[in-house]
Design a protein around this motif. Structure first.
Motif, short mmCIF file in Angstrom:
data_model
loop_
_atom_site.label_atom_id
_atom_site.label_comp_id
_atom_site.label_asym_id
_atom_site.label_seq_id
_atom_site.Cartn_x
_atom_site.Cartn_y
_atom_site.Cartn_z
N SER A 99 109.10 68.56 -15.04
CA SER A 99 108.94 69.33 -16.73
C SER A 99 109.73 70.48 -16.93
O SER A 99 109.44 71.37 -16.35
CB SER A 99 107.49 69.35 -17.08
OG SER A 99 107.29 69.74 -18.50
N ASN A 100 110.74 70.17 -17.80
CA ASN A 100 111.84 71.41 -17.60
C ASN A 100 112.36 71.93 -19.22
O ASN A 100 113.11 72.68 -18.89
CB ASN A 100 113.20 71.06 -16.82
CG ASN A 100 114.19 72.10 -16.78
OD1 ASN A 100 113.90 73.19 -16.05
ND2 ASN A 100 115.53 71.56 -17.30
N ASN A 124 106.96 73.73 -24.32
CA ASN A 124 106.69 74.48 -22.86
C ASN A 124 105.47 73.76 -22.31
O ASN A 124 105.73 73.01 -21.30
CB ASN A 124 106.45 75.86 -23.02
CG ASN A 124 107.81 76.70 -23.20
OD1 ASN A 124 108.66 76.85 -22.55
ND2 ASN A 124 108.03 76.91 -24.46
N SER A 128 104.43 69.48 -20.72
CA SER A 128 104.20 68.94 -19.22
C SER A 128 102.68 68.37 -19.30
O SER A 128 102.57 67.20 -18.49
CB SER A 128 103.78 70.49 -18.52
OG SER A 128 105.00 71.31 -18.37
N ALA A 132 102.32 64.50 -17.90
CA ALA A 132 101.50 64.17 -16.79
C ALA A 132 100.44 63.15 -17.35
O ALA A 132 100.14 62.40 -16.55
CB ALA A 132 100.56 65.68 -16.25
N LEU A 147 104.40 65.89 -9.40
CA LEU A 147 104.77 66.77 -10.67
C LEU A 147 105.15 67.99 -10.36
O LEU A 147 104.31 68.90 -9.72
CB LEU A 147 103.50 66.64 -11.39
CG LEU A 147 102.99 65.22 -11.98
CD1 LEU A 147 101.45 65.38 -12.13
CD2 LEU A 147 103.65 64.73 -13.17
N MET A 149 106.70 71.38 -12.48
CA MET A 149 106.86 72.18 -13.78
C MET A 149 107.61 73.31 -13.69
O MET A 149 107.36 74.26 -12.67
CB MET A 149 105.44 72.41 -14.46
CG MET A 149 104.45 71.10 -14.55
SD MET A 149 102.73 71.90 -14.96
CE MET A 149 101.91 70.38 -14.51
N SER A 151 108.53 76.73 -14.62
CA SER A 151 107.91 77.98 -15.47
C SER A 151 108.84 79.24 -15.39
O SER A 151 109.96 78.90 -15.81
CB SER A 151 106.50 78.28 -14.78
OG SER A 151 106.04 79.41 -15.36
N MET A 173 101.13 76.86 -17.73
CA MET A 173 101.61 76.00 -16.63
C MET A 173 101.03 75.65 -15.19
O MET A 173 100.79 74.86 -14.57
CB MET A 173 103.22 75.74 -16.65
CG MET A 173 103.81 75.19 -17.55
SD MET A 173 105.64 75.66 -17.32
CE MET A 173 106.29 74.71 -18.99
N ALA A 177 98.71 72.93 -13.33
CA ALA A 177 99.32 72.44 -12.15
C ALA A 177 98.22 72.53 -11.22
O ALA A 177 97.91 71.54 -10.43
CB ALA A 177 100.51 73.24 -11.51
N THR A 193 104.37 74.48 -9.59
CA THR A 193 105.26 74.98 -10.72
C THR A 193 106.56 75.77 -9.83
O THR A 193 106.04 76.20 -8.83
CB THR A 193 104.45 75.90 -11.57
OG1 THR A 193 103.97 76.95 -10.98
CG2 THR A 193 103.60 75.17 -12.39
#
Length: 260
Positions: A99-100, A124, A128, A132, A147, A149, A151, A173, A177, A193
């Motif tokens: 997730s970017n 943002n 995520s 998920a 996963l 993320m 951040s 985030m 996570a 993350t």
């Protein structure tokens, strides 16, 4: 190590399928390439079909990797659901999600509207969550998932003003996570993350009036900005079998600018 053993290590993601959001440029694109180099089939994602999306796909295919472009607005749960569904339809599985996507707006706190606050958090943090919730069921079927993320260190130190929604989202985030990593670790699914520091990316510098570049560089021990490939290397490690015992953690890639 023999050449065959070395190739096996490098291709440790062969047979895996990864979605990397916001992967048409900068850190996302570097992460997509890094995962493809490890053997993963990579879904390049942007908000809409574009030449730059196709260029990223062509780059990965040109190096012998597998890639496809699927547009989606990750701030929309329905759009993310379609992204995951199309990925699984095309490739039969989904093993890795990076997730970017993020929005950073420079705005005094008292000038932030509720609509703008929601927009930043959806792009943002909520993105995520959406990724998920739709990806995890597919990972559970295979008893394997990663996963990651992306951040930022402003989610830890809050070192800039005029960025309240972004700071809140990035902080969230890390908590997300941990929650995912704790609940789904039994399914061999990890969530982590990566927090980049000052990275040399294409960006809208009008949103960074508080950053004096010379001063910023002087504060970083190596005396330079990081490269997107250096962040991508951390992402690829966390997404790999070798990173399977890292869960609910934050990997800081900031050159020692801030040490936590």
């Amino acid at each position: 190590m023999t050449s065959e053993e070395g190739d096996c290590l490098v291709k440790s993601l062969k047979g895996r399928v990864a979605i990397v959001t916001g992967s048409t440029r900068n850190i996302g694109r570097a992460a997509a390439v890094a995962l493809a180099e490890k053997g993963a089939t990579v879904i390049i994602n942007g908000r809409q079909h574009s030449d730059v999306m196709e260029d990223a796909v062509t780059e990965i295919r040109g190096m012998g990797g597998q890639a496809a472009g699927i547009p989606a607005d990750v701030s929309s749960d329905a759009s993310v659901a379609a992204l995951v569904s199309e990925t699984v339809t095309q490739f039969g599985r989904l093993d890795i999600v990076v997730s970017n996507v993020g929005i950073r707006k420079y705005r005094p706190f008292l000038e932030i509207s509720p609509e703008e606050w929601d927009e930043v958090l959806r792009s943002n943090l909520s993105a995520s969550f959406y990724l998920a919730r739709h990806a995890i069921p597919h990972m559970q079927k295979e008893k394997w998932g990663r996963l990651v993320m992306v951040s930022g260190f402003d989610g830890f130190w809050g070192h800039v003003t005029h960025r309240a929604p972004n700071v809140a989202a990035k902080s969230g985030m890390h908590g997300l996570a941990k929650a995912i990593g704790r609940e789904f670790g039994k399914d061999n699914i990890t969530a982590n993350t990566v927090a980049p520091g000052a990275i040399n990316t294409e960006r809208d510098w009008s949103q960074y009036p508080h950053q004096e570049l010379e001063r910023l560089i002087s504060e970083i021990p190596p005396g330079r900005f990081g490269d997107p490939t250096e962040v991508a290397a951390a992402i690829a490690f966390l997404a790999s079998p070798e990173g399977g015992f890292v869960n609910g953690q934050v990997t800081h890639v900031n050159g020692g600018h801030y040490m936590y």
